[in-house]
Scaffold this motif. Structure first.
Motif, short mmCIF file in Angstrom:
data_model
loop_
_atom_site.label_atom_id
_atom_site.label_comp_id
_atom_site.label_asym_id
_atom_site.label_seq_id
_atom_site.Cartn_x
_atom_site.Cartn_y
_atom_site.Cartn_z
N ALA A 133 0.84 -1.20 0.00
CA ALA A 133 0.00 0.00 0.00
C ALA A 133 0.88 1.24 0.00
CB ALA A 133 -0.92 0.00 1.22
N ALA A 134 0.37 2.30 -0.58
CA ALA A 134 1.08 3.58 -0.62
C ALA A 134 0.12 4.71 -0.33
CB ALA A 134 1.73 3.79 -1.98
N LEU A 135 0.65 5.76 0.26
CA LEU A 135 -0.14 6.96 0.51
C LEU A 135 0.78 8.17 0.38
CD1 LEU A 135 -2.76 7.55 3.30
CD2 LEU A 135 -1.01 9.26 2.85
N THR A 136 0.38 9.14 -0.44
CA THR A 136 1.15 10.36 -0.61
C THR A 136 0.28 11.56 -0.23
OG1 THR A 136 2.49 9.41 -2.38
CG2 THR A 136 2.42 11.80 -2.24
N ASP A 137 0.83 12.42 0.59
CA ASP A 137 0.16 13.66 0.98
C ASP A 137 0.84 14.80 0.24
OD1 ASP A 137 -0.87 15.92 2.14
OD2 ASP A 137 -0.69 15.21 4.21
N PRO A 138 0.31 15.20 -0.93
CA PRO A 138 0.98 16.22 -1.74
C PRO A 138 0.97 17.60 -1.11
CG PRO A 138 -1.16 15.66 -2.67
CD PRO A 138 -0.92 14.70 -1.55
N THR A 139 0.14 17.81 -0.10
CA THR A 139 0.12 19.13 0.56
C THR A 139 1.39 19.35 1.39
OG1 THR A 139 -1.01 18.36 2.57
CG2 THR A 139 -2.39 19.00 0.69
N THR A 140 2.16 18.27 1.61
CA THR A 140 3.38 18.39 2.41
C THR A 140 4.63 18.11 1.57
OG1 THR A 140 3.28 16.07 3.10
CG2 THR A 140 2.12 17.66 4.46
N GLY A 151 9.22 8.81 2.76
CA GLY A 151 10.15 9.62 1.98
C GLY A 151 9.45 10.79 1.33
N PRO A 152 10.13 11.39 0.34
CA PRO A 152 9.60 12.61 -0.30
C PRO A 152 8.20 12.40 -0.84
CG PRO A 152 11.88 12.25 -0.94
CD PRO A 152 11.44 11.02 -0.19
N GLY A 153 7.43 13.45 -0.73
CA GLY A 153 6.07 13.37 -1.27
C GLY A 153 5.00 14.16 -0.50
N LEU A 154 4.90 14.05 0.78
CA LEU A 154 5.44 13.08 1.71
C LEU A 154 4.74 11.74 1.49
CD1 LEU A 154 7.44 12.86 4.24
CD2 LEU A 154 5.41 13.21 5.61
N THR A 155 5.52 10.68 1.32
CA THR A 155 4.99 9.38 0.92
C THR A 155 5.23 8.34 2.00
OG1 THR A 155 5.40 9.90 -1.40
CG2 THR A 155 5.10 7.57 -0.83
N LEU A 156 4.21 7.52 2.23
CA LEU A 156 4.30 6.37 3.12
C LEU A 156 4.08 5.11 2.30
CD1 LEU A 156 2.85 8.86 4.73
CD2 LEU A 156 2.39 7.14 6.47
N TYR A 157 4.91 4.11 2.51
CA TYR A 157 4.75 2.82 1.86
C TYR A 157 4.69 1.75 2.93
CZ TYR A 157 4.85 2.75 -3.24
OH TYR A 157 4.50 2.81 -4.57
N ALA A 158 3.85 0.74 2.71
CA ALA A 158 3.72 -0.38 3.63
C ALA A 158 3.65 -1.68 2.84
CB ALA A 158 2.47 -0.23 4.49
N VAL A 159 4.33 -2.71 3.37
CA VAL A 159 4.31 -4.03 2.75
C VAL A 159 4.04 -5.07 3.84
CG1 VAL A 159 5.66 -5.79 1.53
CG2 VAL A 159 5.89 -3.38 0.90
N LEU A 160 3.08 -5.93 3.59
CA LEU A 160 2.78 -7.04 4.49
C LEU A 160 3.47 -8.29 3.95
CD1 LEU A 160 1.17 -8.24 6.91
CD2 LEU A 160 -0.71 -8.66 5.27
N LEU A 161 4.30 -8.90 4.79
CA LEU A 161 5.01 -10.12 4.40
C LEU A 161 4.66 -11.24 5.36
CD1 LEU A 161 7.61 -7.65 4.44
CD2 LEU A 161 8.08 -9.24 2.58
N GLU A 162 4.69 -12.47 4.84
CA GLU A 162 4.36 -13.63 5.66
C GLU A 162 5.40 -14.74 5.43
OE1 GLU A 162 0.38 -16.08 7.03
OE2 GLU A 162 0.46 -15.17 5.05
N LEU A 163 5.85 -15.33 6.51
CA LEU A 163 6.84 -16.40 6.44
C LEU A 163 6.24 -17.65 5.81
CD1 LEU A 163 9.82 -16.83 7.41
CD2 LEU A 163 8.86 -17.89 9.45
N VAL A 164 6.97 -18.22 4.84
CA VAL A 164 6.47 -19.42 4.17
C VAL A 164 7.53 -20.52 4.27
CG1 VAL A 164 4.96 -18.22 2.58
CG2 VAL A 164 7.35 -18.55 1.95
#
Length: 344
Positions: free
Chosen positions: A209-216, A331-344
């Motif tokens: 998932a990603a989220l960018t707040d361009p106002t910042t 990081g720049p954007g201001l951007t948030l990135y999230a990754v869900l990982l699962e052990l296999v």
């Protein structure tokens, strides 16, 4: 995520970097404030391909810095990739997609072309270069190679190679807090990870998932200047992060019928101690949840895009690897990135 390879240049202690270089870099009334920022950065040691204790790059042109980037990043990147391939039991010719992330150096032909050549990858290996996305770049990079593996059924490899030591800025007569913070936090590293079909013994990517707040957008920047790349870092970044991180994480987890309590491993990019404190508070995490993120900051500093991969590698190598991991980077954007990982 299968095999991981880490390559690090020589290390120096934070105290040594201060006394041996930065104390003179920040003279007069600026020095006590700068020293306090260094001591509160949460960093004990850092690695530098071009150490300020040996060479002062602060007056170098961007051209000179880019030439040196290529010289230093090539052997580091090669070492990291070779280790990741060995750990995965793969040959270089098995790689279907080779992706490279970096925001600290550029050239054409770049690391993707030259390393593919030197490592003996197939001429038909697809390549992707992800540039200037900053500290969160590893996560969209991981998403890109995971999508390739899913759609093509072939292994893919991601390399994050960052040489922040090449971007020390010239001394300033007045206090520039953003530059002091940058100089106190950043380190160098190269980390490679392999994703392969039917992965066993590693982490599978379940959601991104990603989220960018361009106002910042002006809160975080990485500007190309005649004297290297210059960091812009607003003190308001933790406030913006506090506003967005909980809703974003809750939404991502809810898509898999999960909550924060179901996550037993956290790989949070340590942009600095305040970033970790903000995430910890907003997600109501126990004190130990971000121990690995803090340990990586302590031992390596902020290595931009390579940092979250260092944390994931440490979690995977722990005596009891967590089953479900949430990786977060900003990081720049201001951007948030999230990754869900699962052990296999």
């Amino acid at each position: 995520m299968g095999g991981t390879g880490v390559a690090l240049p020589p290390a120096a202690s934070q105290a040594e970097l201060w006394s041996g270089y930065f104390a003179a870099h920040y003279p007069g009334r600026v020095a006590p404030i700068a020293e306090k920022i260094f001591s509160n950065a949460g960093v004990r040691t850092r690695q530098a391909a071009v150490s300020p204790l040996d060479e002062d790059v602060s007056g170098w042109s961007t051209e000179r810095r880019m030439r040196r980037y290529q010289e230093e990043a090539m052997p580091l990147g090669k070492e990291a990739v070779e280790r990741a391939l060995v750990a995965s039991g793969l040959a270089a010719t098995d790689v279907g997609l080779f992706a490279v992330c970096s925001c600290t150096g550029y050239a054409t032909p770049g690391l993707d072309i030259l390393l593919a050549r030197d490592l003996g990858m197939s001429p038909r290996t697809q390549r992707l270069f992800i540039g200037h996305m900053g500290c969160y770049a590893a996560l969209p990079g991981l998403g890109a190679i995971s999508d390739f593996v899913t759609s093509r059924g072939r292994p893919a490899l991601l390399l994050c190679a960052e040489l922040t030591s090449l971007h020390i800025q010239p001394p300033a007569a007045r206090l520039e807090t953003q530059q002091v913070v940058s100089h106190a936090l950043f380190g160098d590293a190269a980390v490679a990870v392999v994703v392969r079909p039917e992965q066993r013994g590693g982490y599978a990517v379940r959601e991104i998932a990603a989220l960018t707040d361009p106002t910042t957008a002006d809160h975080m920047s990485w500007e190309v200047t005649d004297l290297g790349f210059r960091m812009g870092l607003s003190a308001r970044v933790p406030q913006v992060l506090a506003r967005h991180v909980r809703p974003m994480v809750d939404e991502l987890l809810a898509a898999h019928d999960l909550t924060v309590a179901d996550v037993d491993g956290w790989a949070v990019h340590p942009g600095g101690p305040r970033i970790l404190e903000t995430v910890e508070r907003r997600l109501d995490l126990p004190e130990t949840a971000l121990a690995t993120s803090r340990a990586v900051l302590d031992a390596h500093g902020n290595c931009s895009s390579a940092t979250v991969l260092l944390i994931l590698d440490a979690l995977r190598r722990s005596p009891a690897p967590p089953r479900r991991v949430l990786a977060l980077a900003f990081g720049p954007g201001l951007t948030l990135y999230a990754v869900l990982l699962e052990l296999v």
